[in-house]
Design a protein around this motif. Structure first.
Motif, PDB file in Angstrom:
ATOM      1  N   THR A  73       0.754  -1.103  -0.067  1.00 49.82           N
ATOM      2  CA  THR A  73      -0.015   0.108   0.047  1.00 49.82           C
ATOM      3  C   THR A  73       0.915   1.218  -0.128  1.00 49.82           C
ATOM      4  O   THR A  73       2.228   1.245   0.132  1.00 49.82           O
ATOM      5  CB  THR A  73      -0.915   0.012   1.105  1.00 49.82           C
ATOM      6  N   GLY A  74       0.241   2.311   0.031  1.00 51.05           N
ATOM      7  CA  GLY A  74       0.867   3.497  -0.317  1.00 51.05           C
ATOM      8  C   GLY A  74       0.228   4.692  -1.321  1.00 51.05           C
ATOM      9  O   GLY A  74      -0.935   4.200  -1.772  1.00 51.05           O
ATOM     10  N   THR A  75       0.876   5.694  -1.429  1.00 50.61           N
ATOM     11  CA  THR A  75      -0.157   6.733  -2.133  1.00 50.61           C
ATOM     12  C   THR A  75       0.435   6.330  -3.462  1.00 50.61           C
ATOM     13  O   THR A  75      -0.391   6.373  -4.676  1.00 50.61           O
ATOM     14  CB  THR A  75       0.201   8.332  -2.044  1.00 50.61           C
ATOM     15  N   ASN A  76       1.594   6.622  -3.856  1.00 53.80           N
ATOM     16  CA  ASN A  76       2.301   6.391  -5.211  1.00 53.80           C
ATOM     17  C   ASN A  76       3.276   5.207  -5.211  1.00 53.80           C
ATOM     18  O   ASN A  76       3.773   5.008  -4.330  1.00 53.80           O
ATOM     19  CB  ASN A  76       3.062   7.754  -5.450  1.00 53.80           C
ATOM     20  N   SER A 116      -5.517  -0.720  -1.538  1.00 50.62           N
ATOM     21  CA  SER A 116      -5.811   0.733  -1.312  1.00 50.62           C
ATOM     22  C   SER A 116      -6.417   1.011  -0.243  1.00 50.62           C
ATOM     23  O   SER A 116      -6.710  -0.004   0.624  1.00 50.62           O
ATOM     24  CB  SER A 116      -6.953   1.093  -2.618  1.00 50.62           C
ATOM     25  N   SER A 117      -6.131   2.521   0.211  1.00 43.57           N
ATOM     26  CA  SER A 117      -6.792   2.666   1.491  1.00 43.57           C
ATOM     27  C   SER A 117      -8.295   2.404   1.549  1.00 43.57           C
ATOM     28  O   SER A 117      -8.931   1.936   2.615  1.00 43.57           O
ATOM     29  CB  SER A 117      -6.705   4.285   1.941  1.00 43.57           C
ATOM     30  N   PHE A 118      -9.191   2.533   0.588  1.00 45.15           N
ATOM     31  CA  PHE A 118     -10.510   2.213   0.347  1.00 45.15           C
ATOM     32  C   PHE A 118     -10.789   0.653   0.698  1.00 45.15           C
ATOM     33  O   PHE A 118     -11.635   0.385   1.248  1.00 45.15           O
ATOM     34  CB  PHE A 118     -11.193   2.528  -1.088  1.00 45.15           C
ATOM     35  N   GLN A 119      -9.798  -0.112   0.347  1.00 47.29           N
ATOM     36  CA  GLN A 119      -9.952  -1.634   0.688  1.00 47.29           C
ATOM     37  C   GLN A 119      -9.537  -1.829   1.931  1.00 47.29           C
ATOM     38  O   GLN A 119     -10.262  -2.920   2.620  1.00 47.29           O
ATOM     39  CB  GLN A 119      -9.079  -2.345  -0.254  1.00 47.29           C
ATOM     40  N   LEU A 120      -8.783  -1.141   2.493  1.00 46.20           N
ATOM     41  CA  LEU A 120      -8.278  -1.245   3.753  1.00 46.20           C
ATOM     42  C   LEU A 120      -9.427  -0.972   5.044  1.00 46.20           C
ATOM     43  O   LEU A 120      -9.292  -1.164   5.945  1.00 46.20           O
ATOM     44  CB  LEU A 120      -7.069  -0.775   4.144  1.00 46.20           C
ATOM     45  N   GLU A 121     -10.494  -0.168   4.510  1.00 49.21           N
ATOM     46  CA  GLU A 121     -11.539   0.577   5.331  1.00 49.21           C
ATOM     47  C   GLU A 121     -12.297  -0.761   5.964  1.00 49.21           C
ATOM     48  O   GLU A 121     -12.967  -0.784   7.134  1.00 49.21           O
ATOM     49  CB  GLU A 121     -12.376   1.479   4.468  1.00 49.21           C
ATOM     50  N   THR A 122     -12.408  -1.793   5.063  1.00 47.26           N
ATOM     51  CA  THR A 122     -13.356  -3.056   5.237  1.00 47.26           C
ATOM     52  C   THR A 122     -12.784  -4.240   5.507  1.00 47.26           C
ATOM     53  O   THR A 122     -13.263  -5.311   5.306  1.00 47.26           O
ATOM     54  CB  THR A 122     -14.399  -3.015   3.996  1.00 47.26           C
ATOM     55  N   LYS A 156      -4.311   3.473   6.087  1.00 46.93           N
ATOM     56  CA  LYS A 156      -3.382   2.899   5.498  1.00 46.93           C
ATOM     57  C   LYS A 156      -2.542   2.011   6.271  1.00 46.93           C
ATOM     58  O   LYS A 156      -2.180   0.626   6.068  1.00 46.93           O
ATOM     59  CB  LYS A 156      -2.046   3.796   4.904  1.00 46.93           C
ATOM     60  N   ALA A 157      -2.439   2.455   7.599  1.00 52.06           N
ATOM     61  CA  ALA A 157      -1.554   1.798   8.608  1.00 52.06           C
ATOM     62  C   ALA A 157      -2.309   0.373   9.100  1.00 52.06           C
ATOM     63  O   ALA A 157      -1.870  -0.410   9.874  1.00 52.06           O
ATOM     64  CB  ALA A 157      -1.350   2.719   9.771  1.00 52.06           C
ATOM     65  N   ALA A 189       5.508   6.943   6.807  1.00 49.17           N
ATOM     66  CA  ALA A 189       5.845   5.389   6.714  1.00 49.17           C
ATOM     67  C   ALA A 189       6.800   5.425   7.739  1.00 49.17           C
ATOM     68  O   ALA A 189       6.752   4.257   8.878  1.00 49.17           O
ATOM     69  CB  ALA A 189       6.249   4.973   5.444  1.00 49.17           C
ATOM     70  N   SER A 190       7.629   5.892   8.042  1.00 48.07           N
ATOM     71  CA  SER A 190       8.958   5.825   8.859  1.00 48.07           C
ATOM     72  C   SER A 190       8.560   6.098  10.277  1.00 48.07           C
ATOM     73  O   SER A 190       9.212   5.686  11.185  1.00 48.07           O
ATOM     74  CB  SER A 190      10.100   6.719   8.364  1.00 48.07           C
ATOM     75  N   SER A 191       7.370   6.611  10.451  1.00 53.54           N
ATOM     76  CA  SER A 191       6.984   7.067  11.784  1.00 53.54           C
ATOM     77  C   SER A 191       6.462   5.690  12.557  1.00 53.54           C
ATOM     78  O   SER A 191       6.184   5.596  13.825  1.00 53.54           O
ATOM     79  CB  SER A 191       5.694   7.972  11.841  1.00 53.54           C
ATOM     80  N   LEU A 192       6.464   4.783  11.565  1.00 56.04           N
ATOM     81  CA  LEU A 192       5.746   3.239  12.249  1.00 56.04           C
ATOM     82  C   LEU A 192       7.036   2.546  12.728  1.00 56.04           C
ATOM     83  O   LEU A 192       6.815   1.313  13.239  1.00 56.04           O
ATOM     84  CB  LEU A 192       4.778   2.671  11.107  1.00 56.04           C
ATOM     85  N   ILE A 193       8.189   2.788  12.211  1.00 52.99           N
ATOM     86  CA  ILE A 193       9.359   2.087  12.629  1.00 52.99           C
ATOM     87  C   ILE A 193       9.592   2.090  14.213  1.00 52.99           C
ATOM     88  O   ILE A 193       9.477   3.112  14.678  1.00 52.99           O
ATOM     89  CB  ILE A 193      10.576   2.525  11.908  1.00 52.99           C
ATOM     90  N   GLY A 194       9.882   0.731  14.419  1.00 53.86           N
ATOM     91  CA  GLY A 194       9.871   0.644  16.020  1.00 53.86           C
ATOM     92  C   GLY A 194       8.449   0.146  16.631  1.00 53.86           C
ATOM     93  O   GLY A 194       8.385   0.064  18.020  1.00 53.86           O
ATOM     94  N   SER A 195       7.151   0.565  15.928  1.00 47.29           N
ATOM     95  CA  SER A 195       6.039   0.229  16.721  1.00 47.29           C
ATOM     96  C   SER A 195       5.285  -0.608  16.262  1.00 47.29           C
ATOM     97  O   SER A 195       4.246  -0.966  16.706  1.00 47.29           O
ATOM     98  CB  SER A 195       5.249   1.550  16.439  1.00 47.29           C
ATOM     99  N   LEU A 196       5.569  -1.446  15.220  1.00 50.73           N
ATOM    100  CA  LEU A 196       4.920  -2.672  14.863  1.00 50.73           C
ATOM    101  C   LEU A 196       5.247  -3.714  15.592  1.00 50.73           C
ATOM    102  O   LEU A 196       6.102  -3.960  16.256  1.00 50.73           O
ATOM    103  CB  LEU A 196       5.283  -2.928  13.097  1.00 50.73           C
ATOM    104  N   LYS A 197       4.115  -4.777  15.549  1.00 49.04           N
ATOM    105  CA  LYS A 197       4.405  -6.163  16.298  1.00 49.04           C
ATOM    106  C   LYS A 197       5.277  -6.848  15.292  1.00 49.04           C
ATOM    107  O   LYS A 197       6.166  -7.695  15.897  1.00 49.04           O
ATOM    108  CB  LYS A 197       2.830  -6.824  16.308  1.00 49.04           C
ATOM    109  N   SER A 198       5.302  -6.893  14.281  1.00 49.60           N
ATOM    110  CA  SER A 198       6.202  -7.689  13.298  1.00 49.60           C
ATOM    111  C   SER A 198       7.507  -7.171  13.285  1.00 49.60           C
ATOM    112  O   SER A 198       7.848  -6.010  13.744  1.00 49.60           O
ATOM    113  CB  SER A 198       5.511  -7.484  11.739  1.00 49.60           C
ATOM    114  N   ARG A 199       8.336  -7.846  12.815  1.00 48.92           N
ATOM    115  CA  ARG A 199       9.783  -7.368  12.496  1.00 48.92           C
ATOM    116  C   ARG A 199       9.609  -6.462  11.294  1.00 48.92           C
ATOM    117  O   ARG A 199       8.767  -6.471  10.420  1.00 48.92           O
ATOM    118  CB  ARG A 199      10.843  -8.536  12.373  1.00 48.92           C
TER     119      ARG A 199
END
Length: 441
Positions: free
Chosen positions: A110-113, A161-167, A199-200, A221-231
């Motif tokens: 995912t992402g904008t571009n 897409s973000s629209f798909q992630l809504e549901t 998106k997140a 995107a980089s603001s999520l580094i260190g905060s995810l459950k995944s590696r």
């Protein structure tokens, strides 16, 4: 939103299912659901002739067990609001396909571009390495279209897409990639923060054994580094676990390819290549020839796609550029003088930054504007002191005007910075029409 339990796609026999929207994803969902013994009702705001389901003009009187909504329907749509108030589960085609293939290995992007290029590139790398792969999702091929035959040994690579992630409810890809975030779809999401949070959701259910791939050079995107459950693996052009250094692609300290291997136009595609490598590096065999695989990858259709040269003028189709930032990225890819075709339906975007860039970028010699947004784009260009503007009432007129303005050695670039819905049903139709017009010059 009503919670969905895993396995719901296997319990459709005898159920009543309402599909909202009869586009590509709606038609694929219709076939998938019908073949599993459910009765299908289909609502669309345009007249439709379903192949297997029953067209309805409102919520059916029959009890509805499940609603599968197309991405084009906002959660604020009155029908969806009504269904949710009544406690009827609502999912999108992405959630439906994931539930039906939850034993497959999923890589979601995912992402904008850059989503389509990166998704296609991941599929290309995996196929080159000998894996069975299907590539689908928001890229134009619904994943449910692959699921009527067994694909147990197949990796699913999906543009999301973000629209798909809504549901989504249970969606948990083993690899989730977040490329970047720039203003887009703000008419739907309302703010950048809401857009980001949607998106997140791609990472929401990931676990420590899964992988999150994040852009080290994008502030969202980089603001999520260190905060995810995944590696996590970070990528970028100059920063990250996978990045480019002195002309070479470096993966966790190992050089695997040269920038000369990349056949795609534009510096932004170096980030897309890095993201794709980061997403599937752990799956590829030792000694995999990254350089050869990268050199064989060409741009997907409608993404700065070369069409043909006419009288020394080169035409490029970038119809996928449906927001200003995407158009800026496309313009940065060219050193030649450019006549750019802009316009379409505005999605709540501000064209000021694009106009400022066009004024500053000396290679942009002219802009041809069209569609519902042409006055807004023209006004932004004039405010920024760029006056080389022509107006067109159709894409055909825009192409002919651009060709008349261009000189040998110039580029005519369709990169609209807008959605296509004012004149075409989607960006693919717009790009196909552009190429058809160019081939007739």
């Amino acid at each position: 939103m009503v919670d969905i339990k895993p396995g719901f796609s296997q319990e459709l026999m005898g159920k009543n299912v309402l599909i909202l929207g009869y586009g590509v994803s709606g038609q694929s969902a219709e076939l998938f659901i019908s073949q599993r013994g459910a009765k299908v009702f289909i609502y669309d705001e345009k007249p439709i002739k379903p192949r297997l389901g029953c067209a309805v003009s409102d919520i059916p009187k029959e009890h509805i067990d499940l609603c599968v909504t197309s991405p084009g329907f906002s959660l604020n749509h009155p029908i969806l609001q009504n269904l949710q108030e009544r406690g009827i589960p609502v999912v999108g085609e992405l959630e439906l396909s994931f539930d039906a293939s939850r034993w497959n290995y999923w890589i979601a992007v995912t992402g904008t571009n850059g989503k389509t290029t990166t998704t296609s590139f991941i599929g290309h790398l995996l196929r080159t390495a000998g894996f069975n792969v299907v590539v689908g999702g928001n890229i134009g091929v619904p994943v449910t279209s692959f699921l009527n035959e067994p694909i147990s040994e197949t990796i699913i690579v999906a543009e999301v897409s973000s629209f798909q992630l809504e549901t989504v409810h249970t969606f948990r890809p083993q690899v989730a990639v977040f490329l970047n975030l720039t203003p887009d779809h703000l008419d739907r999401h309302g703010s950048m923060e809401n857009y980001f949070q949607t998106k997140a959701r791609i990472f929401k259910l990931q676990q420590p054994q899964d992988l999150g791939v994040l852009n080290a050079e994008d502030r969202w995107a980089s603001s999520l580094i260190g905060s995810l459950k995944s590696r996590t693996l970070a990528f970028g052009i100059e920063k990250g676990d996978v990045h480019w250094s002195e002309g070479f692609l470096n993966v966790l300290g190992t050089t695997v390819a040269s920038v000369s291997d990349v056949k795609l136009r534009g510096r932004h595609n170096l980030a897309n290549i890095a993201a794709g490598v980061a997403a599937c590096y752990h799956l590829l065999p030792d000694g995999f020839d990254f350089a050869s695989a990268i050199s064989q990858f060409c741009a997907p259709e409608h993404r700065i796609e070369f069409v043909r040269s006419v009288g020394g003028v080169s035409f490029y189709d970038d119809s996928k550029a449906t927001n200003p930032d995407s158009t800026i990225v496309a313009l940065e890819a060219f050193q030649e003088p450019v006549v750019v075709i802009l316009g379409g339906r505005n999605k709540g975007m501000d064209f000021a930054a694009l106009a400022e860039f066009i004024k500053r970028k000396s290679t942009v010699k002219w802009a041809v504007v069209m569609g519902e947004a042409k006055e807004s784009i023209k006004e932004s260009l004039l405010v920024n002191g760029f006056e080389n503007i022509s107006e067109a009432d159709s894409l055909e007129e825009a192409v002919h005007l651009a060709y008349e303005i261009a000189a040998p050695g110039d580029v005519v670039l369709l990169s609209p910075a807008c959605a296509s819905f004012d004149m075409f049903k989607n960006f693919e139709e717009r790009g196909d029409r552009f190429k058809e017009i160019v081939r007739k010059l």
